[in-house]
Design an enzyme around this catalytic site. Structure first.
Site, PDB file in Angstrom:
ATOM      1  CG  HIS A 140       3.677   6.125   4.699  1.00 44.91           C
ATOM      2  ND1 HIS A 140       4.475   6.496   5.767  1.00 44.91           N
ATOM      3  CD2 HIS A 140       3.091   4.950   5.074  1.00 44.91           C
ATOM      4  CE1 HIS A 140       4.376   5.582   6.726  1.00 44.91           C
ATOM      5  NE2 HIS A 140       3.534   4.642   6.332  1.00 44.91           N
ATOM      6  CD  GLU A 141       0.280   2.780   3.474  1.00 43.03           C
ATOM      7  OE1 GLU A 141       0.654   1.598   3.401  1.00 43.03           O
ATOM      8  OE2 GLU A 141       0.137   3.384   4.548  1.00 43.03           O
ATOM      9  CG  HIS A 144       5.130   0.539   4.125  1.00 46.62           C
ATOM     10  ND1 HIS A 144       6.128   0.512   5.067  1.00 46.62           N
ATOM     11  CD2 HIS A 144       4.126   1.290   4.656  1.00 46.62           C
ATOM     12  CE1 HIS A 144       5.755   1.224   6.128  1.00 46.62           C
ATOM     13  NE2 HIS A 144       4.552   1.708   5.896  1.00 46.62           N
ATOM     14  CD  GLU A 215       4.142   2.382   9.546  1.00 44.28           C
ATOM     15  OE1 GLU A 215       3.874   3.422   8.895  1.00 44.28           O
ATOM     16  OE2 GLU A 215       3.805   1.255   9.174  1.00 44.28           O
TER      17      GLU A 215
END
Length: 306
Positions: A140-141, A144, A215
């Site tokens: 997930h990070e 980004h 997100e």
């Protein structure tokens, strides 16, 4: 270099529109300050200096504020191994790896581009998550970073930061030094404070609208990259539940960086803060991951829907 994270056209459009609108707002804000303060050199130099500092040193500022430090492979071999594997799968540069000595389970990414990025996890997160769950959070990070929305949210947040600082400065100047000023000066300060407050409010809403979508985009990209949306859903459920049990007074410092976190540092009590959250609700995120799990033919785990 294009990574193998799924591209998200809607995210790109939203980032472009947000930056354009904030750019217009920024120009209008600087112009108004120049007219009111009658010193374009001072306004431009201060604004440009703060923007440059935020862009170039955002990673160091975030790490310092959250008590994070860069860690080498010898200290956290398993953490480095997971990030190495994900970066290889995604075909992207490996970011700097950092750990924050906080019990609050969370993670964040920061940096101006994929070649100058930092991914930081807290010791509270490392202690609570299973390997598959940690992989989902780190994916997930990394998404980004790959989508470049970390850089966009960093630059976008600058206008709100400077407007908020001016509001505070004007307020305290008027509060503690108002008696020594003439009426014209007081009117100028009131105008600056009013304009800054308006700019802060508009930038606040624009950033949160973008942040909530990014997100969901990061959850989607991570789920498809790892092929295990249920592991990410499990991590979300676990982390959100544990954060909700942390006293609100212990979360206040962290809340300033909510836009960067894997999940927001909000207490268990609902309130106005939840209405203007930087993140979509846990239910929205789990619903999306449940749908992806069904698409991929993965058996749903407790905490997912669908």
């Amino acid at each position: 270099m294009q990574s193998r994270f799924r591209s998200d056209r809607q995210l790109t459009v939203r980032m472009t529109v947000t930056l354009f609108l904030l750019g217009l707002l920024y120009v209008a804000f600087v112009a108004a300050l120049i007219v009111l303060l009658k010193s374009w050199v001072l306004v431009v130099v201060v604004a440009a200096g703060m923007l440059g500092a935020q862009y170039w040193f955002s990673d160091r500022i975030a790490l310092f504020a959250m008590r994070g430090r860069v860690v080498e492979r010898e200290e956290y071999p398993e953490l480095h191994a997971v990030i190495d594997r994900l970066c290889a799968i995604a075909d992207m540069p490996k970011p700097v790896v950092a750990v924050s000595e906080l019990d609050m389970p969370n993670a964040f990414a920061t940096g101006r581009n994929p070649d100058n990025a930092v991914v930081c996890v807290t010791t509270g997160l490392l202690r609570r998550l299973e390997p598959a769950e940690l992989e989902g959070v780190l994916a997930h990070e990394l998404s980004h970073v790959a989508h470049k929305d970390v850089a966009v949210i960093t630059v976008a947040s600058f206008l709100g930061v400077i407007a908020g600082l001016i509001v505070r400065f004007a307020f305290y100047s008027q509060l503690f030094g108002g008696g020594r000023r003439d009426q014209n000066t007081a009117l100028v300060f009131a105008a600056v404070m009013g304009i800054s407050a308006t700019v802060y409010a508009i930038s606040f809403l624009l950033i949160r609208a973008l942040s909530r979508y990014r997100e969901l985009a990061a959850d989607r990209a991570a789920a498809h990259l790892t092929g295990r949306p249920s592991a990410l859903a499990s991590a979300l459920t676990k982390v959100s539940g544990d954060i909700a049990r942390i006293p609100t007074k212990d979360l206040r410092t962290a809340q300033a960086f909510n836009a960067f976190y894997f999940t927001p540092a909000l207490g268990s009590e609902p309130g106005v803060a939840n209405l203007f959250s930087t993140h979509p609700s846990l239910e929205q995120r789990l619903d999306q991951l449940g749908r992806i799990s069904a698409e991929l033919g993965e058996a749903a785990t407790p905490g997912t829907k669908g």
